[in-house]
Motif scaffolding. Sequence first.
Motif, PDB file in Angstrom:
ATOM      1  N   UNK A 134      68.406  24.730  32.342  1.00 15.45           N
ATOM      2  CA  UNK A 134      68.486  26.027  31.346  1.00 15.45           C
ATOM      3  C   UNK A 134      67.250  26.741  31.914  1.00 15.45           C
ATOM      4  N   UNK A 135      67.823  28.239  32.326  1.00 17.69           N
ATOM      5  CA  UNK A 135      67.052  29.192  32.807  1.00 17.69           C
ATOM      6  C   UNK A 135      66.955  30.314  31.923  1.00 17.69           C
ATOM      7  N   UNK A 136      65.761  30.560  31.013  1.00  9.57           N
ATOM      8  CA  UNK A 136      65.658  31.389  30.095  1.00  9.57           C
ATOM      9  C   UNK A 136      65.750  32.788  30.318  1.00  9.57           C
ATOM     10  N   UNK A 137      65.212  33.108  31.624  1.00 11.86           N
ATOM     11  CA  UNK A 137      65.063  34.459  32.246  1.00 11.86           C
ATOM     12  C   UNK A 137      66.608  34.948  32.259  1.00 11.86           C
ATOM     13  N   UNK A 138      67.251  34.013  33.059  1.00  7.75           N
ATOM     14  CA  UNK A 138      68.592  34.235  33.624  1.00  7.75           C
ATOM     15  C   UNK A 138      69.614  34.499  32.368  1.00  7.75           C
ATOM     16  N   UNK A 139      69.326  33.649  31.317  1.00 10.42           N
ATOM     17  CA  UNK A 139      70.174  33.651  29.994  1.00 10.42           C
ATOM     18  C   UNK A 139      69.848  34.991  29.504  1.00 10.42           C
ATOM     19  N   UNK A 140      68.546  35.424  29.286  1.00  6.75           N
ATOM     20  CA  UNK A 140      68.231  36.647  28.672  1.00  6.75           C
ATOM     21  C   UNK A 140      68.920  37.842  29.427  1.00  6.75           C
ATOM     22  N   UNK A 141      68.868  37.827  30.763  1.00  8.88           N
ATOM     23  CA  UNK A 141      69.300  38.949  31.685  1.00  8.88           C
ATOM     24  C   UNK A 141      70.686  39.000  31.612  1.00  8.88           C
ATOM     25  N   UNK A 142      71.409  37.792  31.332  1.00  8.86           N
ATOM     26  CA  UNK A 142      72.973  37.909  31.253  1.00  8.86           C
ATOM     27  C   UNK A 142      73.405  38.342  29.822  1.00  8.86           C
ATOM     28  N   UNK A 143      72.724  38.012  28.927  1.00  9.16           N
ATOM     29  CA  UNK A 143      73.275  38.131  27.388  1.00  9.16           C
ATOM     30  C   UNK A 143      72.672  39.390  26.830  1.00  9.16           C
TER      31      UNK A 143
ATOM     32  N   UNK B 157      74.704  30.851  16.574  1.00  7.70           N
ATOM     33  CA  UNK B 157      75.384  29.840  17.564  1.00  7.70           C
ATOM     34  C   UNK B 157      77.144  30.127  17.523  1.00  7.70           C
ATOM     35  N   UNK B 158      77.499  29.975  16.405  1.00  7.99           N
ATOM     36  CA  UNK B 158      78.922  30.215  16.335  1.00  7.99           C
ATOM     37  C   UNK B 158      79.600  31.287  16.639  1.00  7.99           C
ATOM     38  N   UNK B 159      78.634  32.414  16.604  1.00  9.04           N
ATOM     39  CA  UNK B 159      79.038  33.542  17.064  1.00  9.04           C
ATOM     40  C   UNK B 159      78.764  34.161  18.308  1.00  9.04           C
TER      41      UNK B 159
ATOM     42  N   UNK C 219      73.092  21.514  17.473  1.00 12.83           N
ATOM     43  CA  UNK C 219      73.609  22.304  18.756  1.00 12.83           C
ATOM     44  C   UNK C 219      73.529  21.480  20.079  1.00 12.83           C
ATOM     45  N   UNK C 220      72.968  20.392  20.015  1.00  9.06           N
ATOM     46  CA  UNK C 220      72.939  19.567  21.475  1.00  9.06           C
ATOM     47  C   UNK C 220      72.017  20.033  22.250  1.00  9.06           C
ATOM     48  N   UNK C 221      71.625  19.227  23.319  1.00  3.60           N
ATOM     49  CA  UNK C 221      70.522  19.314  24.065  1.00  3.60           C
ATOM     50  C   UNK C 221      70.505  20.717  25.310  1.00  3.60           C
ATOM     51  N   UNK C 222      71.816  21.324  25.260  1.00  2.00           N
ATOM     52  CA  UNK C 222      71.817  22.563  25.920  1.00  2.00           C
ATOM     53  C   UNK C 222      71.739  23.534  25.523  1.00  2.00           C
ATOM     54  N   UNK C 223      71.510  23.586  23.930  1.00  2.00           N
ATOM     55  CA  UNK C 223      71.370  25.058  23.543  1.00  2.00           C
ATOM     56  C   UNK C 223      70.089  25.735  23.833  1.00  2.00           C
ATOM     57  N   UNK C 224      70.290  26.782  23.892  1.00  2.00           N
ATOM     58  CA  UNK C 224      68.658  27.712  24.033  1.00  2.00           C
ATOM     59  C   UNK C 224      68.143  27.887  22.820  1.00  2.00           C
ATOM     60  N   UNK C 225      67.537  27.163  22.165  1.00  2.00           N
ATOM     61  CA  UNK C 225      66.806  26.712  20.862  1.00  2.00           C
ATOM     62  C   UNK C 225      65.505  26.903  21.204  1.00  2.00           C
ATOM     63  N   UNK C 226      64.627  28.155  20.818  1.00  2.00           N
ATOM     64  CA  UNK C 226      63.190  28.074  20.981  1.00  2.00           C
ATOM     65  C   UNK C 226      62.235  28.199  19.791  1.00  2.00           C
TER      66      UNK C 226
ATOM     67  N   UNK D 256      52.993  21.999  21.197  1.00  2.00           N
ATOM     68  CA  UNK D 256      53.410  20.630  21.389  1.00  2.00           C
ATOM     69  C   UNK D 256      54.183  20.243  20.149  1.00  2.00           C
ATOM     70  N   UNK D 257      53.873  20.694  19.116  1.00  2.00           N
ATOM     71  CA  UNK D 257      54.626  20.430  17.856  1.00  2.00           C
ATOM     72  C   UNK D 257      56.178  20.908  17.999  1.00  2.00           C
ATOM     73  N   UNK D 258      56.240  22.100  18.691  1.00  2.00           N
ATOM     74  CA  UNK D 258      57.652  22.745  18.536  1.00  2.00           C
ATOM     75  C   UNK D 258      58.218  22.040  19.766  1.00  2.00           C
ATOM     76  N   UNK D 259      57.889  21.637  21.051  1.00  2.00           N
ATOM     77  CA  UNK D 259      58.455  21.002  22.015  1.00  2.00           C
ATOM     78  C   UNK D 259      58.851  19.637  21.389  1.00  2.00           C
ATOM     79  N   UNK D 260      58.228  18.964  20.603  1.00  2.00           N
ATOM     80  CA  UNK D 260      58.478  17.508  20.189  1.00  2.00           C
ATOM     81  C   UNK D 260      59.566  17.721  19.167  1.00  2.00           C
ATOM     82  N   UNK D 261      59.642  18.918  18.344  1.00  2.00           N
ATOM     83  CA  UNK D 261      60.787  19.155  17.380  1.00  2.00           C
ATOM     84  C   UNK D 261      62.036  19.335  18.025  1.00  2.00           C
ATOM     85  N   UNK D 262      62.160  19.797  19.284  1.00  2.00           N
ATOM     86  CA  UNK D 262      63.258  20.206  20.310  1.00  2.00           C
ATOM     87  C   UNK D 262      63.362  21.422  20.678  1.00  2.00           C
ATOM     88  N   UNK D 263      62.205  22.471  20.743  1.00  2.00           N
ATOM     89  CA  UNK D 263      62.299  23.610  21.181  1.00  2.00           C
ATOM     90  C   UNK D 263      62.428  23.467  22.667  1.00  2.00           C
TER      91      UNK D 263
END
Length: 202
Positions: free
Chosen positions: A1-10, A32-34, A59-66, A77-84
Amino acid sequence: MNLVESLRAHRRLAIVRGKDPAAALRTVRTLAEEGITAVEVSLTTADALSVIRQARTELGPGALLGAGTVRSAADAERAVDAGASYLVTPALVDGLEPFGTPVLMGALIELALARGADAIKLFPGSLGGPGYLRALRDPFPEVPFVPVGGVDAQAARDYLDRGALAVGVGSPLVGDAADGGDLDQLRARAAVFRRVAAGETP
């Protein structure tokens, strides 16, 4: 997952912030559905970590969820532990490197607070206008902002309506008085700004 590339693309990053965790989760799911590929859940959202955790499960492990409004390494730390899978900060935050997570970092405000600022001078205010201050109130609800620069009577009213502690006003108030200009005109301008500060119409 590359955040910068995703933001640049979308070219979009959805920010979810709310008072109802169930509604926040529904919002993430719908985005996500949209086809909104990058979604940030602000840590100011009610029960934000649970929202992130459940959204990651759905959403699964590949979702860009921050996680947004990350203001400390402990938040991170708490956010990453939660899945961000990425972090968004409203300002400069130290100590995020160990998490190995992409970071979209704001600047300046948190640095000023760390150095003992009692209030934040928002300069030049004219650059972002009252809308910028309104946007800052969400991640920084407790920070006293003082917009300065290009603040006329109407802008002053708008800033104050949006929660500014005060406004710094130069030439729209002082005019040429300090250079020997008409003091009666200065008094008239001062009366206008007094009315504005009192919540009255300019």
